[in-house]
Structures are given as C-alpha cells and as structure tokens.
Scaffold this motif. Structure first.
Motif, PDB file in Angstrom:
ATOM      1  N   THR A 242       9.318  -7.845 -16.468  1.00  0.00           N
ATOM      2  CA  THR A 242       8.746  -6.581 -16.937  1.00  0.00           C
ATOM      3  C   THR A 242       9.440  -6.130 -18.222  1.00  0.00           C
ATOM      4  O   THR A 242      10.670  -6.104 -18.304  1.00  0.00           O
ATOM      5  CB  THR A 242       8.898  -5.494 -15.862  1.00  0.00           C
ATOM      6  OG1 THR A 242       8.135  -5.865 -14.715  1.00  0.00           O
ATOM      7  CG2 THR A 242       8.439  -4.144 -16.366  1.00  0.00           C
TER       8      THR A 242
ATOM      9  N   PHE B 148       3.937  -4.483 -17.034  1.00  0.00           N
ATOM     10  CA  PHE B 148       4.533  -4.270 -15.715  1.00  0.00           C
ATOM     11  C   PHE B 148       4.102  -5.430 -14.819  1.00  0.00           C
ATOM     12  O   PHE B 148       2.902  -5.621 -14.580  1.00  0.00           O
ATOM     13  CB  PHE B 148       4.048  -2.957 -15.104  1.00  0.00           C
ATOM     14  CG  PHE B 148       4.494  -1.727 -15.840  1.00  0.00           C
ATOM     15  CD1 PHE B 148       5.643  -1.059 -15.464  1.00  0.00           C
ATOM     16  CD2 PHE B 148       3.757  -1.226 -16.895  1.00  0.00           C
ATOM     17  CE1 PHE B 148       6.063   0.078 -16.128  1.00  0.00           C
ATOM     18  CE2 PHE B 148       4.154  -0.080 -17.561  1.00  0.00           C
ATOM     19  CZ  PHE B 148       5.317   0.569 -17.183  1.00  0.00           C
TER      20      PHE B 148
ATOM     21  N   THR C 168       8.565  -1.378 -11.941  1.00  0.00           N
ATOM     22  CA  THR C 168       7.527  -2.402 -12.119  1.00  0.00           C
ATOM     23  C   THR C 168       6.134  -1.853 -11.851  1.00  0.00           C
ATOM     24  O   THR C 168       5.152  -2.571 -12.001  1.00  0.00           O
ATOM     25  CB  THR C 168       7.776  -3.586 -11.162  1.00  0.00           C
ATOM     26  OG1 THR C 168       7.696  -3.115  -9.804  1.00  0.00           O
ATOM     27  CG2 THR C 168       9.148  -4.190 -11.398  1.00  0.00           C
TER      28      THR C 168
END
Length: 370
Positions: free
Chosen positions: A133, A161, A194
């Motif tokens: 990420t 993400f 995330t």
C-alpha cells in the motif's frame, strides 16, 4: 358596398395600430423571416480564461492503468484493490522516472518490474500484499546527455490501497518503532491503513487516553499517518493507533516518541530484569536498553548491590543498527549484567546509567530474594 368599405377601413386601422415601430406589413409571398432594424450590441467572445490557460502550462497526467482485455483508464487519485491482484501502470514518454513504496526496495523485491519502451514506461506489480500500500508515481525526464531533470509538466500518480483480510494497518517489520520529535521539523507516526474508509485514532499508552487530531498540532494524512506539525517535549511517550472499518477494529504496533533537542538529546533508556524475585542459587540478568539515533554512541555504567563486596558479575555491552521500515534506521544499544548463584547480598537496586555526548539517563529496578 359601403358597409364593406367601412369594415375594411377599420381592419386596416386596427392592424396599423398594432404594428411595432419600424415594421411594415408583409407583402404576399414575402419571406416571413426578415432582418429588423433593431440595433443590437455585438457580443465579444470571452477569451480571458483561454488566455490565462495558455499563459500557464497545464500539468497533464501521463499515467494510465492497464485493465483486463487490453482496456486502459486514467487511475483515480486513490485506488482500492484486493491483495493478490496484479497492477500494471504505464506512463507516456521515452524517458520515464518512477517512485513506489520503499518496502518494495527493501529486499530488492522481484514482484515489481520496470521497463522502458519506445513510447512509454511500464511498471508491473504481481502478487500484491497489504504491505505494498502506498503512492505509485511517474514523471517525464528532460535529459541533456547523461544529465536528466524532472519534467514538472508531465507527471502522474495514484495511491493504491491493497486490502487484505485481517489487516487494517499496513504491516510493519517490527512490533515497536521509534519516532524522533525534532522541534524544527514535522514528525510522523506512520500508522497507515489498507482500507480507505477506515476511521483511525491516535492513543497514548500511559496515561491511557485518545490524542485528538485537532488540525492545529496534529493532523491525520491517510498517505503518511499522524503528523505532528510542531513537535515539543510534551508529545514524547508511547503511542499507538486504532483503526475501525466494516465492523472490525485493530490496534497498530507501538511507537516510542523521543523528543530530540537539536542535534540530539540524552539517551532514552529502559531497564528490565529477567525476574524481580529470585531464589537462592538461581541466575538473574538485568537488561538496560537505549534506542537512539544511528550515529550517537552510548556508554553504560552499573551500580549493583554486591559491588562493595566485589561480587563477581558479568557485564556485556552490544549495539547494532536495526531497520524500522520506510528507510528509517535506529541504533539499538544494550548492556546486560548477569549474576550467577544468587545470594542475599545480591538483592537490592540495580542501577544503569546510559550516557552520550548530550547527557545521561539513569534507570533502576529492584531484584528481591525469594
């Protein structure tokens, strides 16, 4: 006939009264759309916006995301993908520079590849994980011989993400990290998530409380973490982050915030005994630890209960550099004092003093005879 003439005269009179000025009756067969004599102020097209746009060159995004079946699209500022998916990005230009999460460089990761084709640069990431990420960006390069500089007018970027089950935070290589608080620059607690929609809060371990990100002293940046805009000594201590998303919650690793006077300060020292209650004949060790800046050496000295009686002990000092992710390196300095065949004269305070060029810190713990 007279009545017909009178009626016709009245109709003509009424018609002439309703005609607008400068108008005349239409002749039979005449085109009904006629230009008028009304004066109209000519409209001048607005060219202000066009001129201002021309005077300042626009920054055009040169990045494209390659989708399945050969389709392309310009990536949004943020993308959310499932971990395991592959990503292919292309940037138009014969010489393209790239930037991507530092984690992928840590072990020279073979999952990422960069190629320069004749008309575009290509970045491919396979078998993605939540640790990937971060920001992926590219830019055109203006080169003269072997010297190149960034073309600010031709750039592209997207923050991706990579969502993975059970991982709300971007994984860290350790369970504990150090953040230096310098009064002359920002400090970042890098607890990134995330999941784009996650709610993230910052907490102090002791005394236990939530630290508000009020936008004045501390702000939250989803691409960086919690940013201390003007760090000061009151901010130091142990903190952690908490994330909530989709009915799940998770706590990050802990971060030791160390306030660093320019250029640095006295050692931040901790002490820990293998056991605080020891039986006769057992062995005991006491560990003194300093986490500090990589280039700052630390010296340790000990005071222990059996010292006056010349009680034999073993003292071992070590240090090493440890990588804390995102290109940050910390010096771990440790000193261990070991007492074998514990006796009553060994019970009492074990005092460790850690010293560097900026000062010293003394910590102590007690070991009792059980």
């Amino acid at each position: 006939n007279n009545i017909f003439r009178i009626s016709l005269s009245l109709v003509c009179a009424v018609t002439s009264q309703h005609l607008p000025k400068n108008k005349r009756p239409k002749e039979p067969g005449e085109n009904r759309i006629k230009p008028t004599n009304k004066k109209v102020k000519p409209k001048i097209p607005k060219i202000k916006d066009r001129d201002s746009a021309d005077s300042t060159p626009k920054t055009q995004s040169i990045m494209m995301q390659v989708l399945d079946k050969g389709r392309f699209q310009k990536p949004a500022a943020t993308l959310s993908l499932l971990a395991g998916q592959s990503v292919e990005l292309r940037c138009k230009g014969s010489r393209i520079g790239w930037s991507y999460p530092a984690y992928l460089d840590t072990f020279k990761d073979s999952r990422i590849s960069i190629k320069q084709n004749e008309r575009y640069g290509q970045l491919t990431l396979v078998n993605s994980t939540s640790a990937d990420t971060g920001e992926f960006s590219c830019w055109g390069q203006l080169c003269s011989g072997y010297i190149c500089r960034k073309d600010e007018a031709k750039t592209g970027s997207t923050y991706i993400f990579f969502t993975e089950k059970g991982e709300l935070f971007v994984p860290s290589p350790s369970y504990f990290d150090v953040v230096y608080l310098n009064p002359d620059r920002q400090a970042v607690v890098p607890c990134r998530v995330t999941v784009l929609s996650a709610k993230v809060t910052l907490h102090r371990e002791f005394p236990a409380k939530e630290i508000p990100a009020n936008g004045t002293d501390i702000v939250y940046d989803m691409k960086r973490g919690f940013v201390y805009l003007q760090p000061h000594s009151e901010h130091q201590g142990v903190v952690y982050c908490r994330a909530e998303a989709g009915g799940r919650s998770q706590i990050s690793i802990k971060y030791q915030l160390l306030y660093v006077a320019v250029p640095s300060g006295p050692p931040s020292t901790t002490i820990l005994a293998s056991s605080n209650k020891v039986k006769s004949g057992d062995d005991v060790s006491v560990l003194c630890t300093v986490l500090g800046e990589p280039d700052v050496e630390v010296e340790f000295t000990w005071i222990f209960p059996g010292q006056k009686d010349e009680r034999p002990v073993t003292i071992q000092d070590t240090w090493r550099l440890i990588h804390r992710g995102l290109g940050h390196t910390t010096r771990l300095s440790q000193s261990v004092i070991t007492v074998e065949d514990f006796e009553t004269i060994d019970a009492g305070y074990y005092i460790c003093t850690a010293q560097n060029l900026q000062g010293q810190t003394t910590v102590a713990t007690t070991v009792e005879f059980s």
